[in-house]
Design a protein around this motif. Sequence first.
Motif, PDB file in Angstrom:
ATOM      1  N   PHE A  24       0.738  -1.223  -0.106  1.00 46.67           N
ATOM      2  CA  PHE A  24       0.044  -0.109   0.233  1.00 46.67           C
ATOM      3  C   PHE A  24       1.062   1.419  -0.118  1.00 46.67           C
ATOM      4  N   TYR A  67     -11.921  -4.874  -4.616  1.00 42.34           N
ATOM      5  CA  TYR A  67     -11.803  -6.275  -4.081  1.00 42.34           C
ATOM      6  C   TYR A  67     -11.942  -7.295  -4.914  1.00 42.34           C
ATOM      7  N   ARG A  70      -8.483  -7.623  -6.641  1.00 42.52           N
ATOM      8  CA  ARG A  70      -7.276  -8.305  -5.749  1.00 42.52           C
ATOM      9  C   ARG A  70      -7.833  -9.768  -5.586  1.00 42.52           C
ATOM     10  N   VAL A 104      -5.202  -9.446   3.565  1.00 40.75           N
ATOM     11  CA  VAL A 104      -6.443 -10.143   3.218  1.00 40.75           C
ATOM     12  C   VAL A 104      -6.322 -11.323   2.250  1.00 40.75           C
ATOM     13  N   PHE A 161     -12.791  -1.866   6.977  1.00 44.53           N
ATOM     14  CA  PHE A 161     -12.363  -0.764   6.280  1.00 44.53           C
ATOM     15  C   PHE A 161     -11.788   0.204   7.545  1.00 44.53           C
ATOM     16  N   GLU A 164     -13.471   1.101  10.875  1.00 51.24           N
ATOM     17  CA  GLU A 164     -14.239  -0.107  11.674  1.00 51.24           C
ATOM     18  C   GLU A 164     -13.078  -0.772  12.499  1.00 51.24           C
ATOM     19  N   SER A 188       4.315  -1.230   7.574  1.00 49.65           N
ATOM     20  CA  SER A 188       5.106   0.193   7.634  1.00 49.65           C
ATOM     21  C   SER A 188       4.894   0.943   9.016  1.00 49.65           C
ATOM     22  N   VAL A 191      -0.469   2.131  10.182  1.00 49.08           N
ATOM     23  CA  VAL A 191      -2.093   1.806  10.514  1.00 49.08           C
ATOM     24  C   VAL A 191      -2.236   1.359  12.014  1.00 49.08           C
ATOM     25  N   TYR A 192      -2.913   1.987  12.767  1.00 50.28           N
ATOM     26  CA  TYR A 192      -3.363   1.324  14.024  1.00 50.28           C
ATOM     27  C   TYR A 192      -4.609   0.667  14.098  1.00 50.28           C
ATOM     28  N   PRO A 193      -4.848  -0.250  14.967  1.00 51.44           N
ATOM     29  CA  PRO A 193      -4.009  -0.340  16.011  1.00 51.44           C
ATOM     30  C   PRO A 193      -2.867  -1.370  15.877  1.00 51.44           C
ATOM     31  N   GLU A 214      12.951  -1.757   5.183  1.00 45.22           N
ATOM     32  CA  GLU A 214      13.523  -0.460   5.406  1.00 45.22           C
ATOM     33  C   GLU A 214      12.734  -0.152   6.967  1.00 45.22           C
TER      34      GLU A 214
END
Length: 239
Positions: A24, A67, A70, A104, A161, A164, A188, A191-193, A214
């Motif tokens: 992403f 989706y 993918r 996913v 999403f 959510e 990377s 994105v949380y949590p 990296e």
Amino acid sequence: MTDMHNIVVLTGAGVSAESGIPTFRTHGAVSYWEYGDEDGVRKRHRVEDVCTPEALARDPALVHRFYDLRRAALAGVAPNPAHEALARLDRAWPGELLVVTQNVDDLHERAGARRLLHMHGELRSALCAQCGDRRPWRGDLPPGSICEECGTPALRPDIVFFGEMPYAMDRIERALARADLFVSIGTSGAVYPAAGFVQVAGRAGARTLELNLEPSAGSAWFEEARHGPAATLVPTWVD
Ligand code: BV8
């Protein structure tokens, strides 16, 4: 690794990159999803703009197409040595092990992983937004497809999403609290949590290791970091 009994592994898009599934973000910049529309016109969307409940309500056909493409791409990819090494660890590890993936795709399963949890959902699963029924995604399920369980036209991709709640957070938090070792692979830390798991595990006394191409946004929270491609780093770590 011999004195580590309980291990939690977090994986992100980087673990599937060498299988040919695009990530992403590269160097922290948000990636775009590019595709050709029905007329073959190249279009692109920020992933954050397609992966939201608002986008699903506003343009369900676009989100389903994101989706569907993918999901269809899964047929053309295979697990890489990183997935295979984690499956070997899963088969051989006598202590507790939980692989929590943000991905996913189904490459961990296809490599043989069993102690596995998809916290952001799965491409091959359909969710009923009305009754919560979850079942394998079979064939073409356009927006408004009927849920076999409740009869409502409310089937959607079984994807978490933005905005959510990720799946199985209680189970993940219990595993992090018991972990002796937390290993983050190919994420990377944007994105949380999920990006906060290293802090939770560290506070609970776990050793922490980052395996990534990296330094990630969360690298400073790890005791140890090894940088390079997952298909090389993960087998070296596991074996
Ligand atoms: C929630 C769906 C609350 C599936 C995804 C401000 C501050 C903090 C948080 C927030 C904030 N504003 C909003 C939030 C919350 C938000 C968030 O974190 N936003 C970010 C953008 C700031 N989070 C949420 O909304 C989450 N939910 O918080 O709920 C709540 C509470 C109560 C009640 C209800 C709700 C939900 C997040 C889940 C969103 N869904 N995806 C899909 O479409 O795939 S997230 C998406 O990003 C994917 O799941 C992906 O896995 C995930 C994370 O990305 P990565 O996996 O890390 O992938 P990325 O491309 O970013 O990085 C790849 C890495 O691999 C790179 O570092 C690269 O260097 C490396 N790499 C590349 N090649 C290789 C490699 N490494 C090794 N080898 C290689 N070959």
